[in-house]
Design an enzyme around this catalytic site. Structure first.
Site, PDB file in Angstrom:
ATOM      1  N   LYS A  13      -3.026  11.563   5.454  1.00 55.72           N
ATOM      2  CA  LYS A  13      -1.908  11.957   5.077  1.00 55.72           C
ATOM      3  C   LYS A  13      -1.705  12.100   3.365  1.00 55.72           C
ATOM      4  CE  LYS A  13       1.596  10.696   7.660  1.00 55.72           C
ATOM      5  NZ  LYS A  13       0.719   9.125   8.094  1.00 55.72           N
ATOM      6  N   ARG A  88       8.822  13.172  12.020  1.00 55.63           N
ATOM      7  CA  ARG A  88       8.094  12.435  12.895  1.00 55.63           C
ATOM      8  C   ARG A  88       8.999  11.943  14.536  1.00 55.63           C
ATOM      9  NH1 ARG A  88       6.079   9.225   8.174  1.00 55.63           N
ATOM     10  NH2 ARG A  88       5.865   6.733   9.119  1.00 55.63           N
ATOM     11  N   ARG A 162       1.476  -2.773   0.442  1.00 55.60           N
ATOM     12  CA  ARG A 162       3.108  -2.092   1.320  1.00 55.60           C
ATOM     13  C   ARG A 162       3.221  -3.307   2.012  1.00 55.60           C
ATOM     14  NH1 ARG A 162       2.323   3.800   2.869  1.00 55.60           N
ATOM     15  NH2 ARG A 162       3.300   3.139   4.805  1.00 55.60           N
TER      16      ARG A 162
HETATM   17  P1  AP5 Z   1      -3.225   7.001   3.308  1.00 58.37           P
HETATM   18  O1  AP5 Z   1      -3.537   8.790   2.600  1.00 58.37           O
HETATM   19  O2  AP5 Z   1      -2.478   6.951   2.754  1.00 58.37           O
HETATM   20  O3  AP5 Z   1      -2.305   6.951   4.731  1.00 58.37           O
HETATM   21  P2  AP5 Z   1      -1.374   7.781   5.515  1.00 58.37           P
HETATM   22  O4  AP5 Z   1      -1.666   8.503   6.748  1.00 58.37           O
HETATM   23  O5  AP5 Z   1      -0.506   8.591   4.358  1.00 58.37           O
HETATM   24  O6  AP5 Z   1      -0.081   6.989   5.609  1.00 58.37           O
HETATM   25  P3  AP5 Z   1       0.702   6.150   5.459  1.00 58.37           P
HETATM   26  O7  AP5 Z   1       0.859   4.704   5.988  1.00 58.37           O
HETATM   27  O8  AP5 Z   1       1.257   6.595   4.030  1.00 58.37           O
HETATM   28  O9  AP5 Z   1       1.742   6.728   7.092  1.00 58.37           O
HETATM   29  P4  AP5 Z   1       2.751   6.348   7.144  1.00 58.37           P
HETATM   30  O10 AP5 Z   1       3.422   7.387   8.085  1.00 58.37           O
HETATM   31  O11 AP5 Z   1       2.960   5.147   8.885  1.00 58.37           O
HETATM   32  O12 AP5 Z   1       4.005   5.834   6.572  1.00 58.37           O
HETATM   33  P5  AP5 Z   1       5.235   6.765   5.393  1.00 58.37           P
HETATM   34  O13 AP5 Z   1       4.996   6.401   3.996  1.00 58.37           O
HETATM   35  O14 AP5 Z   1       5.054   7.903   5.849  1.00 58.37           O
HETATM   36  O15 AP5 Z   1      -4.499   6.422   3.862  1.00 58.37           O
HETATM   37  C1  AP5 Z   1      -4.581   4.831   4.243  1.00 58.37           C
HETATM   38  C2  AP5 Z   1      -5.633   3.988   3.977  1.00 58.37           C
HETATM   39  O16 AP5 Z   1      -6.883   4.942   4.251  1.00 58.37           O
HETATM   40  C3  AP5 Z   1      -5.851   4.201   1.833  1.00 58.37           C
HETATM   41  O17 AP5 Z   1      -6.144   3.129   1.817  1.00 58.37           O
HETATM   42  C4  AP5 Z   1      -6.484   5.317   1.925  1.00 58.37           C
HETATM   43  O18 AP5 Z   1      -7.617   5.488   0.445  1.00 58.37           O
HETATM   44  C5  AP5 Z   1      -7.594   5.025   2.998  1.00 58.37           C
HETATM   45  N1  AP5 Z   1      -8.535   6.054   3.587  1.00 58.37           N
HETATM   46  C6  AP5 Z   1      -7.681   7.782   3.366  1.00 58.37           C
HETATM   47  N2  AP5 Z   1      -8.663   9.141   3.766  1.00 58.37           N
HETATM   48  C7  AP5 Z   1      -9.821   8.329   4.218  1.00 58.37           C
HETATM   49  C8  AP5 Z   1     -10.812   8.515   4.011  1.00 58.37           C
HETATM   50  N3  AP5 Z   1     -10.944  10.091   4.800  1.00 58.37           N
HETATM   51  N4  AP5 Z   1     -12.128   7.764   4.613  1.00 58.37           N
HETATM   52  C9  AP5 Z   1     -11.964   6.328   4.353  1.00 58.37           C
HETATM   53  N5  AP5 Z   1     -10.698   5.972   3.532  1.00 58.37           N
HETATM   54  C10 AP5 Z   1      -9.677   6.491   3.835  1.00 58.37           C
HETATM   55  O19 AP5 Z   1       6.316   5.791   5.826  1.00 58.37           O
HETATM   56  C11 AP5 Z   1       6.340   4.703   6.077  1.00 58.37           C
HETATM   57  C12 AP5 Z   1       7.799   4.529   7.082  1.00 58.37           C
HETATM   58  O20 AP5 Z   1       9.036   4.876   6.286  1.00 58.37           O
HETATM   59  C13 AP5 Z   1       7.977   4.753   8.294  1.00 58.37           C
HETATM   60  O21 AP5 Z   1       7.189   3.965   8.516  1.00 58.37           O
HETATM   61  C14 AP5 Z   1       8.831   4.668   8.397  1.00 58.37           C
HETATM   62  O22 AP5 Z   1      10.112   3.564   8.534  1.00 58.37           O
HETATM   63  C15 AP5 Z   1       9.786   5.767   7.077  1.00 58.37           C
HETATM   64  N6  AP5 Z   1      10.037   7.067   7.229  1.00 58.37           N
HETATM   65  C16 AP5 Z   1       8.419   7.258   6.540  1.00 58.37           C
HETATM   66  N7  AP5 Z   1       8.842   9.023   7.157  1.00 58.37           N
HETATM   67  C17 AP5 Z   1       9.955   9.170   7.983  1.00 58.37           C
HETATM   68  C18 AP5 Z   1      10.484   9.972   8.901  1.00 58.37           C
HETATM   69  N8  AP5 Z   1      10.600  10.994   8.771  1.00 58.37           N
HETATM   70  N9  AP5 Z   1      11.678   9.771   9.741  1.00 58.37           N
HETATM   71  C19 AP5 Z   1      12.138   8.277   9.843  1.00 58.37           C
HETATM   72  N10 AP5 Z   1      11.592   7.883   9.186  1.00 58.37           N
HETATM   73  C20 AP5 Z   1      10.209   7.707   8.052  1.00 58.37           C
END
Ligand code: AP5
Length: 215
Positions: A13, A88, A162
């Site tokens: 994402k 979410r 992270r």
């Molecule tokens: P990346 O693009 O970073 O993936 P992502 O889907 O953004 O993963 P996140 O871990 O950031 O998502 P998340 O939803 O868990 O975290 P968030 O920050 O929202 O890619 C991942 C890896 O793969 C990278 O190394 C990249 O280089 C590689 N990659 C990407 N595309 C690729 C491809 N096509 N081929 C090969 N490699 C590839 O949330 C974190 C925390 O915040 C949550 O756990 C929660 O505690 C809190 N939080 C956030 N939003 C909310 C909400 N709305 N409500 C409540 N709590 C929330």
């Protein structure tokens, strides 16, 4: 363009949001990034959110909705936005719908980045982030020239992991996705907004497929 990027942790994402914001010149609104910023600044909200984030749990809806309401009211969101990591769960999706209807700017599409569990695990455990510029790398799939540091910022700035990308926390985050976020697939299918994109391809191929899906 007003879209949501939906998908499990590690589905890409954040990576795809960066490409979309450059192509369409609209802001990426990532609740994860906003929360990490609050944690880094040690604000009251950040200190409250940190314990849930460290355990891989969702931060409470009230906190997240307050942040989103404020962010969507800024002028740059008037032309459109990419919501990354929000909503979410069903209550967040319902609150978003109410907010956007009140603004007269409903969602146009929800893009689901679809990826197998095994690949998600590898992408998350291999992710490394430049401590200076925030650029995202992956030790398995997109390694920088020298794995110790960002190839743009130089050796004085490390690549960091992270805290929630530790294996035990990844497992919890994936469980939380299955239980609380996955029901949004049916919710947005029923609303006629869901577009499914295969996220098991290289970054540019996924981006092309997203563009086709939202055209
Ligand atoms: P990346 O693009 O970073 O993936 P992502 O889907 O953004 O993963 P996140 O871990 O950031 O998502 P998340 O939803 O868990 O975290 P968030 O920050 O929202 O890619 C991942 C890896 O793969 C990278 O190394 C990249 O280089 C590689 N990659 C990407 N595309 C690729 C491809 N096509 N081929 C090969 N490699 C590839 O949330 C974190 C925390 O915040 C949550 O756990 C929660 O505690 C809190 N939080 C956030 N939003 C909310 C909400 N709305 N409500 C409540 N709590 C929330």
């Amino acid at each position: 363009m007003r879209i949501v990027l939906l998908g499990a942790p590690g589905s890409g994402k954040g990576t795809q949001s960066q490409l979309l914001l450059k192509a369409f010149l609209i802001p990426q609104i990532s609740t994860g990034d906003l929360l990490r910023e609050a944690v880094a600044k040690r604000t009251e909200l950040g200190l409250k959110a940190k314990s849930a984030m460290d355990l891989g749990k969702l931060v409470d809806d009230e906190t997240v909705l307050g942040m989103i309401r404020e962010r969507l009211s800024r002028p740059d969101a008037a032309a459109g936005f990419i919501l990354d990591g929000f909503p979410r769960n069903i209550p967040q999706a319902e609150a978003l719908q109410t907010m956007l209807c009140a603004l007269g700017r409903p969602l146009q599409a929800v893009v689901l980045l679809n990826l197998d569990l095994g690949i998600l695990f590898k992408r998350l455990s291999g992710r490394r982030i430049c401590e200076k510029c925030g650029r995202v790398f992956n030790i398995y799939t997109a390694a920088p020239a020298a794995l110790a540091h960002c190839d743009e910022c130089g050796p004085e700035h490390k690549l960091i992991q992270r805290p929630d990308d530790k294996e035990e926390v990844i497992a919890k985050r994936l469980d939380v996705y299955e239980a609380q976020t996955k029901p949004l697939v049916a919710y947005y299918t029923a609303a006629g907004l869901l577009r499914v994109v295969d996220a098991d391809a290289d970054v540019n191929a996924v981006f092309n497929n997203i563009q086709k899906a939202i055209a």
